[in-house]
Design an enzyme around this catalytic site. Structure first.
Site, PDB file in Angstrom:
ATOM      1  N   LYS A 115     -14.354  18.290 -64.507  1.00  0.00           N
ATOM      2  CA  LYS A 115     -15.634  18.333 -65.238  1.00  0.00           C
ATOM      3  C   LYS A 115     -15.412  18.717 -66.699  1.00  0.00           C
ATOM      4  CE  LYS A 115     -18.184  19.511 -61.068  1.00  0.00           C
ATOM      5  NZ  LYS A 115     -18.643  20.622 -60.246  1.00  0.00           N
ATOM      6  N   HIS A 166     -12.707  24.124 -62.687  1.00  0.00           N
ATOM      7  CA  HIS A 166     -13.605  23.019 -63.081  1.00  0.00           C
ATOM      8  C   HIS A 166     -12.867  21.977 -63.938  1.00  0.00           C
ATOM      9  CE1 HIS A 166     -16.863  25.276 -61.478  1.00  0.00           C
ATOM     10  NE2 HIS A 166     -17.149  25.990 -62.521  1.00  0.00           N
ATOM     11  N   LEU A 208     -12.530  23.696 -54.194  1.00  0.00           N
ATOM     12  CA  LEU A 208     -13.344  22.616 -54.756  1.00  0.00           C
ATOM     13  C   LEU A 208     -14.691  23.241 -55.083  1.00  0.00           C
ATOM     14  CD1 LEU A 208     -12.564  19.642 -52.308  1.00  0.00           C
ATOM     15  CD2 LEU A 208     -11.664  19.994 -54.617  1.00  0.00           C
ATOM     16  N   ASP A 209     -15.327  22.782 -56.155  1.00  0.00           N
ATOM     17  CA  ASP A 209     -16.642  23.331 -56.510  1.00  0.00           C
ATOM     18  C   ASP A 209     -17.627  23.076 -55.379  1.00  0.00           C
ATOM     19  OD1 ASP A 209     -15.558  23.924 -58.977  1.00  0.00           O
ATOM     20  OD2 ASP A 209     -16.316  22.084 -59.915  1.00  0.00           O
ATOM     21  N   LYS A 210     -18.725  23.834 -55.388  1.00  0.00           N
ATOM     22  CA  LYS A 210     -19.728  23.696 -54.321  1.00  0.00           C
ATOM     23  C   LYS A 210     -20.226  22.250 -54.218  1.00  0.00           C
ATOM     24  CE  LYS A 210     -23.799  25.982 -52.471  1.00  0.00           C
ATOM     25  NZ  LYS A 210     -24.838  26.998 -52.652  1.00  0.00           N
TER      26      LYS A 210
END
Ligand code: URA
Length: 234
Positions: free
Chosen positions: A190, A187, A102-104
């Site tokens: 997004k 990503h 998962l992204d930061k």
């Protein structure tokens, strides 16, 4: 059967070289007798092995559900940032890893395990495991976006995204949605919204396959998977 030093290092007691020294120095006992040979073969499930007087139990696999908070990275180690593994205070094994990234700034469901086969089954692009995300989007999310996602959108990769299900929970200056995707491209959520000219301002994963985030886990909290959850996944 496995080597004594390997067993102890897998259980996170120390590095192989530290353990070789400690064993030769008499810090380890097997069934009450001091074991001085690091290469001695042991059966950790049958034997009582102690290190500096403390019993070291054997755990082959560990499975944790983490509600990843924002600000922590999905990696096993990092020189500067806190990782998701730093949050698992009760881990026993040293070979745990997060299943997917998962992204930061993304929150939500992350499975942490050392079971490589399970990870492969969940992540393999061929398996098309559903992942459900909740997101807040700047601007109004529309029926056109829903149709575009259902057909697949161009996020700059060779192929369009696979059909995804967009559920609009509320459409306003800030919209709230749930999106189900069957891939795990970099990503991806997004970039899908970017493809329809919108920005994700908050993202949280709610489920992965049959595994659903326990909503009693606050951001940063974790627990072991239950037997039922494991059965669902395996
Ligand atoms: N899609 C994203 O854009 N980010 C994530 O962290 C997960 C899915």
């Amino acid at each position: 059967m496995m080597r004594l030093d390997k067993f102890l290092s897998e259980m996170g007691v120390g590095t192989r070289s530290e353990l070789k020294k400690a064993i030769r120095a008499g810090a380890v006992q097997i069934d009450g007798r001091t074991a001085l040979r690091p290469e001695e073969k042991v059966e950790p499930e049958q034997q009582e092995i102690t290190y500096q007087g403390k019993q070291i139990g054997y755990v082959q696999y560990e499975y944790y559900m983490l509600n990843k908070p924002a600000g922590v990275i999905s990696a096993t180690e990092d020189a500067a940032a806190r990782t998701v593994l730093d949050l698992i205070g009760t881990k026993k094994r040293k070979d745990l890893f997060p299943v997917g990234r998962l992204d930061k700034d993304t929150e939500g469901l992350l499975l942490i395990t050392n079971d490589g086969d399970l990870a492969h089954r969940l992540l393999s692009p061929k398996k098309h495991v559903d992942k459900v995300y909740f997101a807040r989007i700047a601007g109004r999310v529309t029926e056109e976006d829903k149709e575009a996602f259902a057909l697949g959108v161009d996020i700059g990769d060779e192929k369009l995204t696979l059909p995804a299900k967009l559920q609009i929970l509320c459409s306003d200056e800030v919209s709230e949605i749930e999106l189900t995707i069957r891939e795990g491209r970099f990503h991806q959520v997004k970039r899908m919204f970017e493809a329809v000219g919108k920005e994700v301002i908050y993202l949280k994963r709610l489920s992965m396959g049959q595994l659903v985030l326990d909503d009693s886990l606050a951001a940063g909290a974790y627990r072991e998977l239950t037997k039922e959850e494991l059965n669902l996944l395996c």
